[in-house]
Design an enzyme around this catalytic site. Structure first.
Site, PDB file in Angstrom:
ATOM      1  N   SER A  69       0.769  -1.281  -0.053  1.00  0.00           N
ATOM      2  CA  SER A  69      -0.129  -0.020  -0.090  1.00  0.00           C
ATOM      3  C   SER A  69       0.674   1.355   0.237  1.00  0.00           C
ATOM      4  O   SER A  69       2.117   1.225   0.469  1.00  0.00           O
ATOM      5  CB  SER A  69      -0.861  -0.008   1.268  1.00  0.00           C
ATOM      6  OG  SER A  69      -1.623  -1.185   1.128  1.00  0.00           O
TER       7      SER A  69
HETATM    8  N1  SAH Z   1      -0.453  -4.787   4.134  1.00  0.00           N
HETATM    9  C1  SAH Z   1       0.345  -5.178   3.062  1.00  0.00           C
HETATM   10  C2  SAH Z   1      -0.647  -4.942   1.819  1.00  0.00           C
HETATM   11  C3  SAH Z   1      -0.753  -6.345   0.795  1.00  0.00           C
HETATM   12  S1  SAH Z   1      -1.885  -6.296  -0.319  1.00  0.00           S
HETATM   13  C4  SAH Z   1       1.491  -4.343   3.008  1.00  0.00           C
HETATM   14  O1  SAH Z   1       1.768  -3.506   3.947  1.00  0.00           O
HETATM   15  O2  SAH Z   1       2.232  -4.868   2.052  1.00  0.00           O
HETATM   16  C5  SAH Z   1      -3.325  -7.262   0.358  1.00  0.00           C
HETATM   17  C6  SAH Z   1      -2.731  -8.483   0.664  1.00  0.00           C
HETATM   18  O3  SAH Z   1      -4.038  -9.354   1.218  1.00  0.00           O
HETATM   19  C7  SAH Z   1      -2.174  -9.607  -0.401  1.00  0.00           C
HETATM   20  O4  SAH Z   1      -0.985  -9.774   0.189  1.00  0.00           O
HETATM   21  C8  SAH Z   1      -3.154 -10.483  -0.493  1.00  0.00           C
HETATM   22  O5  SAH Z   1      -2.765 -11.837  -0.917  1.00  0.00           O
HETATM   23  C9  SAH Z   1      -3.851 -10.695   0.756  1.00  0.00           C
HETATM   24  N2  SAH Z   1      -5.240 -11.303   0.826  1.00  0.00           N
HETATM   25  C10 SAH Z   1      -6.312 -11.082   0.268  1.00  0.00           C
HETATM   26  N3  SAH Z   1      -7.333 -11.854   0.358  1.00  0.00           N
HETATM   27  C11 SAH Z   1      -7.014 -12.479   1.697  1.00  0.00           C
HETATM   28  C12 SAH Z   1      -7.377 -13.187   2.648  1.00  0.00           C
HETATM   29  N4  SAH Z   1      -8.631 -13.526   2.540  1.00  0.00           N
HETATM   30  N5  SAH Z   1      -6.814 -13.469   3.594  1.00  0.00           N
HETATM   31  C13 SAH Z   1      -5.545 -13.208   3.791  1.00  0.00           C
HETATM   32  N6  SAH Z   1      -4.940 -12.316   3.049  1.00  0.00           N
HETATM   33  C14 SAH Z   1      -5.668 -12.056   1.930  1.00  0.00           C
END
Ligand code: SAH
Length: 218
Positions: A69
């Site tokens: 993000s």
């Molecule tokens: N907080 C992260 C943002 C990553 S993007 C950072 O700082 O980098 C969002 C993430 O959510 C992705 O890695 C994706 O694989 C994960 N995601 C999507 N659906 C999910 C679910 N049902 N349970 C756990 N993680 C999930």
């Protein structure tokens, strides 16, 4: 690793301070959040080829079609969680590379974070180890179900966009706790949900863009 952590130029403390100045201009007011963002090296969380862009205000690609993000949204969501009062135990859904997790680890006593993609979780684990973060528990799983055995949480943050509020997560919020999450499919908005003794109060905030919350694990 050493060179990454102690790099100069684009990865230096001054670059991070410029990022924080920009966040302040963009409306982030919580100096504790800003202080933590000034201290955590964001460039170690992204691919080396992208490290020079780590402090720009944009999201960046991670492996497997996911994104880290943008700094503004990390700051904004962290600030929203903190205005609720003490952060003893926090749950993050969507660990990704672990950057937001790391910021939360400095704002809460204990952080739990769930990620559905195993190779991403491995990377996050490496980054947390490199930074010697000890108050985070990572879990491979589907965040829709939360972590009932560790509940209740003072705060829950989703970093992937849901189409509806996952009911299991609402139940894992403590009374007085709050959840911040992106909601929507084509048009997404950030929502704040506060749990009171007699129910939930939902507040719609600004438009956002996140990758979708997906069911199951990979
Ligand atoms: N907080 C992260 C943002 C990553 S993007 C950072 O700082 O980098 C969002 C993430 O959510 C992705 O890695 C994706 O694989 C994960 N995601 C999507 N659906 C999910 C679910 N049902 N349970 C756990 N993680 C999930």
């Amino acid at each position: 690793m050493k060179t990454q952590l102690h790099g100069i130029g684009m990865t230096s403390q001054r670059t991070r301070e410029r990022m924080v100045d920009r966040l302040r201009k963009e409306g982030i007011r919580d100096e504790v959040v800003l202080g933590v963002m000034a201290s955590i090296p964001r460039h170690i969380f992204v691919d080396e080829a992208l490290a020079h862009r780590a402090y720009e205000d944009g999201s960046l690609p991670l492996m497997m079609g996911q994104t880290i993000s943008q700094p503004y949204i990390v700051a904004r969501m962290s600030e929203l969680l903190r205005t609720g009062g003490k952060l003893d135990k926090v749950l993050e859904v969507g660990t990704g590379c672990g950057y937001q997790t790391t910021i939360l680890s400095r704002l809460a006593r204990e952080v739990y974070s769930i990620e559905r993609i195993a190779p991403l979780l491995d990377k996050a684990r490496q980054h947390l180890r490199e930074l010697r973060i000890l108050n985070v528990r990572l879990k491979h799983g589907d965040g829709h179900v939360g972590i009932p055995e560790a509940a209740p949480f003072d705060a829950i943050m989703l970093t992937a966009a849901a189409t509806h509020v996952p009911q299991a997560l609402l139940q894992q919020l403590t009374i007085g706790g709050r959840m911040v999450l992106p909601l929507g499919i084509n048009e997404q908005f950030l929502w704040l949900i506060e749990r009171h003794a007699d129910g939930f109060v939902e507040t719609k905030l600004e438009p956002v863009r996140f990758v979708p919350l997906v069911s199951g694990t990979a």
